[in-house]
Design a protein around this motif. Structure first.
Motif, mmCIF file in Angstrom:
data_model
loop_
_atom_site.group_PDB
_atom_site.id
_atom_site.type_symbol
_atom_site.label_atom_id
_atom_site.label_comp_id
_atom_site.label_asym_id
_atom_site.label_seq_id
_atom_site.Cartn_x
_atom_site.Cartn_y
_atom_site.Cartn_z
ATOM 1 N N GLU A 99 61.897 59.115 -10.658
ATOM 2 C CA GLU A 99 61.033 57.965 -10.417
ATOM 3 C C GLU A 99 59.883 58.263 -9.461
ATOM 4 O O GLU A 99 58.893 57.532 -9.443
ATOM 5 C CB GLU A 99 61.858 56.791 -9.883
ATOM 6 C CG GLU A 99 62.835 56.217 -10.903
ATOM 7 C CD GLU A 99 63.230 54.795 -10.575
ATOM 8 O OE1 GLU A 99 62.743 54.245 -9.572
ATOM 9 O OE2 GLU A 99 64.040 54.236 -11.337
ATOM 10 N N TYR A 100 60.004 59.328 -8.666
ATOM 11 C CA TYR A 100 58.939 59.654 -7.726
ATOM 12 C C TYR A 100 58.726 61.165 -7.696
ATOM 13 O O TYR A 100 59.677 61.946 -7.818
ATOM 14 C CB TYR A 100 59.283 59.187 -6.308
ATOM 15 C CG TYR A 100 59.359 57.692 -6.137
ATOM 16 C CD1 TYR A 100 58.232 56.951 -5.804
ATOM 17 C CD2 TYR A 100 60.578 57.024 -6.309
ATOM 18 C CE1 TYR A 100 58.308 55.567 -5.647
ATOM 19 C CE2 TYR A 100 60.660 55.645 -6.152
ATOM 20 C CZ TYR A 100 59.521 54.925 -5.815
ATOM 21 O OH TYR A 100 59.606 53.571 -5.675
ATOM 22 N N SER A 101 57.469 61.544 -7.538
ATOM 23 C CA SER A 101 57.098 62.940 -7.312
ATOM 24 C C SER A 101 55.999 62.920 -6.255
ATOM 25 O O SER A 101 54.858 62.539 -6.534
ATOM 26 C CB SER A 101 56.612 63.596 -8.605
ATOM 27 O OG SER A 101 56.451 64.981 -8.434
ATOM 28 N N ILE A 102 56.355 63.310 -5.031
ATOM 29 C CA ILE A 102 55.488 63.084 -3.877
ATOM 30 C C ILE A 102 54.971 64.411 -3.327
ATOM 31 O O ILE A 102 55.751 65.331 -3.060
ATOM 32 C CB ILE A 102 56.258 62.329 -2.784
ATOM 33 C CG1 ILE A 102 56.776 60.988 -3.339
ATOM 34 C CG2 ILE A 102 55.382 62.108 -1.561
ATOM 35 C CD1 ILE A 102 57.760 60.303 -2.436
ATOM 36 N N GLN A 103 53.668 64.509 -3.169
ATOM 37 C CA GLN A 103 53.056 65.675 -2.537
ATOM 38 C C GLN A 103 53.246 65.561 -1.024
ATOM 39 O O GLN A 103 52.880 64.558 -0.416
ATOM 40 C CB GLN A 103 51.566 65.733 -2.858
ATOM 41 C CG GLN A 103 51.236 65.864 -4.338
ATOM 42 C CD GLN A 103 51.519 67.261 -4.866
ATOM 43 O OE1 GLN A 103 51.544 68.231 -4.097
ATOM 44 N NE2 GLN A 103 51.712 67.369 -6.172
ATOM 45 N N THR A 104 53.826 66.574 -0.411
ATOM 46 C CA THR A 104 54.180 66.478 1.013
ATOM 47 C C THR A 104 53.443 67.470 1.908
ATOM 48 O O THR A 104 53.765 67.588 3.090
ATOM 49 C CB THR A 104 55.692 66.709 1.188
ATOM 50 O OG1 THR A 104 56.008 68.051 0.803
ATOM 51 C CG2 THR A 104 56.491 65.727 0.353
ATOM 52 N N GLU A 105 52.451 68.171 1.373
ATOM 53 C CA GLU A 105 51.830 69.211 2.183
ATOM 54 C C GLU A 105 51.163 68.669 3.442
ATOM 55 O O GLU A 105 50.982 69.397 4.424
ATOM 56 C CB GLU A 105 50.791 69.996 1.363
ATOM 57 C CG GLU A 105 49.591 69.170 0.895
ATOM 58 C CD GLU A 105 49.818 68.528 -0.452
ATOM 59 O OE1 GLU A 105 48.847 68.074 -1.058
ATOM 60 O OE2 GLU A 105 50.984 68.482 -0.888
ATOM 61 N N SER A 106 50.822 67.388 3.456
ATOM 62 C CA SER A 106 50.149 66.827 4.629
ATOM 63 C C SER A 106 51.111 66.448 5.747
ATOM 64 O O SER A 106 50.681 66.151 6.866
ATOM 65 C CB SER A 106 49.337 65.587 4.219
ATOM 66 O OG SER A 106 50.198 64.570 3.727
ATOM 67 N N ILE A 107 52.426 66.441 5.481
ATOM 68 C CA ILE A 107 53.369 65.999 6.515
ATOM 69 C C ILE A 107 54.430 67.020 6.862
ATOM 70 O O ILE A 107 54.889 67.088 8.008
ATOM 71 C CB ILE A 107 54.064 64.688 6.107
ATOM 72 C CG1 ILE A 107 54.854 64.858 4.792
ATOM 73 C CG2 ILE A 107 53.068 63.554 5.998
ATOM 74 C CD1 ILE A 107 55.809 63.710 4.516
ATOM 75 N N VAL A 108 54.869 67.843 5.910
ATOM 76 C CA VAL A 108 56.010 68.712 6.175
ATOM 77 C C VAL A 108 56.016 69.862 5.186
ATOM 78 O O VAL A 108 55.528 69.731 4.066
ATOM 79 C CB VAL A 108 57.331 67.921 6.077
ATOM 80 C CG1 VAL A 108 57.602 67.452 4.681
ATOM 81 C CG2 VAL A 108 58.491 68.715 6.635
#
Length: 392
Positions: A319-328
């Motif tokens: 249900e979700y695919s989140i880009q996380t390069e900006s936080i972790v």
């Protein structure tokens, strides 16, 4: 000692002011409607004005109506610079209530529960269940179940605890695991169950339960609707090939106190390479979102969230695919905690002690302004039900 079981609010009573109350100038129904519009934090202060206002704002019927009108989430939090209190925090980061931690529990872990109770525990077999509403504390016995008396080294118990609520009965139960696996430790994992009934635990005992044939990773444990789910220990991934995939899941039903059949996760189905499979165990996390078991898979700076839609068929949906390069940049540092009504996600970063809100549509993040967190849990109770602690 007061019971840890919160009283159940009435469900079919006509709306009214508590018997014998006097609302002054305003009729009771008008005062009821006015107070419904105010935030819980303000109502807690207004209770000091007069006896009739306190009666109204503590009435279970009013509390139920207020929760329906103000459904915003509340969190239980331990702060790194305040081990003596558990704070109740709102989504804006405001600390609205501080509750004293029971004596001797200042350095206990706050377990990530989603209940109106809090659970404080250590790896060394200490566990306390706290009712934030009443201040009642239930200290669980340290002695093992009769079946395990000669199988547990209480000098080095190496324990894990999980607290959950059985939907069918409303009972709160704790699962304890002895002998969490560690390098060089070959003892069999032992499991025990305990029912929280309120009052004294002096004569209550743990019940020994059958262990699982596989070695579970205790810290992967998550409770969803009264069932405790575990991933397999990383020891399987270090073997050349064991036939156990890294997203293999086992589960213990707190209601029946039995193991359910094993469950296959969605990640290994789409990976053919055995070498790749052996490396992804550190990229998997089990969480609970919207009442579903969710497996979080972090890869190439993307966090995919797969929801288990049907246990019997093993149906998973991403249900979700989140880009996380900006936080972790490491998977263990990002833990999805909550899905808000508008689809945004609350994400906890344990290593940094930060709480973020992610908008999946724009893939942007905002930070909840709260001091460095040591641990966080969801609180399903109402702020108006809290009798103990200091209002901020």
């Amino acid at each position: 000692m007061a019971s840890l079981r919160p009283s159940s609010p009435p469900t079919s009573r006509a709306r009214r002011a508590p018997a014998g109350s006097s609302s002054g100038v305003l009729p009771p129904d008008v005062l009821f409607d006015v107070f419904l519009r105010l935030a819980a934090k303000e109502l807690c202060r207004l209770r000091a004005v007069c006896h009739s206002w306190r009666c109204l704002t503590t009435d279970p019927l009013f509390i139920t109506a207020h929760v329906a009108r103000h459904p915003g989430p509340l969190f239980l939090a331990k702060l790194r610079d305040n081990t003596a209190q558990i704070c109740i925090v709102d989504l804006s980061g405001n600390v609205v209530k501080r509750i004293p931690v029971p004596e001797g529990c200042h350095h206990h872990h706050l377990l990530c529960t989603r209940l109106n109770l809090a659970c404080l525990a250590t790896d060394l077999n200490k566990c306390h269940v706290l009712n934030p509403a009443t201040g009642a504390v239930y200290t669980l016995p340290e002695g093992p179940a009769v079946e395990h008396v000669n199988r547990v080294n209480l000098r080095h118990p190496n324990t894990f605890f999980a607290l959950g609520r059985v939907t069918s009965t409303g009972e709160y139960k704790v699962l304890r695991m002895f002998n969490r696996w560690a390098p060089g430790h070959d003892g069999k994992q032992l499991f025990e169950a305990f029912t929280i009934n309120g009052g004294s635990a002096r004569h209550a005992q743990w019940r020994g339960r059958q262990g699982h044939d596989l070695i579970t990773e205790a810290l992967s444990g998550v409770v969803v609707d009264g069932v405790v789910y575990f991933l397999m220990d990383k020891v399987y991934g270090r073997s050349f090939y064991t036939g156990i995939s890294p997203d293999h899941i086992v589960s213990f039903d707190l209601g029946t106190e039995e193991w359910r059949r094993d469950l296959q996760g969605p990640i290994s189905r789409n990976i053919d390479s055995k070498k790749v499979l052996r490396t992804i165990r550190n990229q998997l996390t089990l969480v609970e979102l919207k009442g579903f078991l969710v497996i979080s898979y972090y890869h190439q700076l993307v966090m995919d969230l797969w929801f288990l839609m049907d246990f019997e068929t093993g149906l998973w949906v991403k249900e979700y695919s989140i880009q996380t390069e900006s936080i972790v940049r490491r998977p263990s540092y990002a833990e999805p905690l909550l899905v808000l009504d508008d689809g945004r996600l609350v994400i906890y970063l344990p290593a940094m002690g930060r709480l973020l809100i992610c908008d999946p549509g724009s893939n942007t993040f905002s930070e909840v302004e709260v001091r460095h967190l040591d641990a966080v849990a969801m609180y399903s109770g109402s702020l108006l039900s809290l009798q103990e602690g200091d209002m901020v």
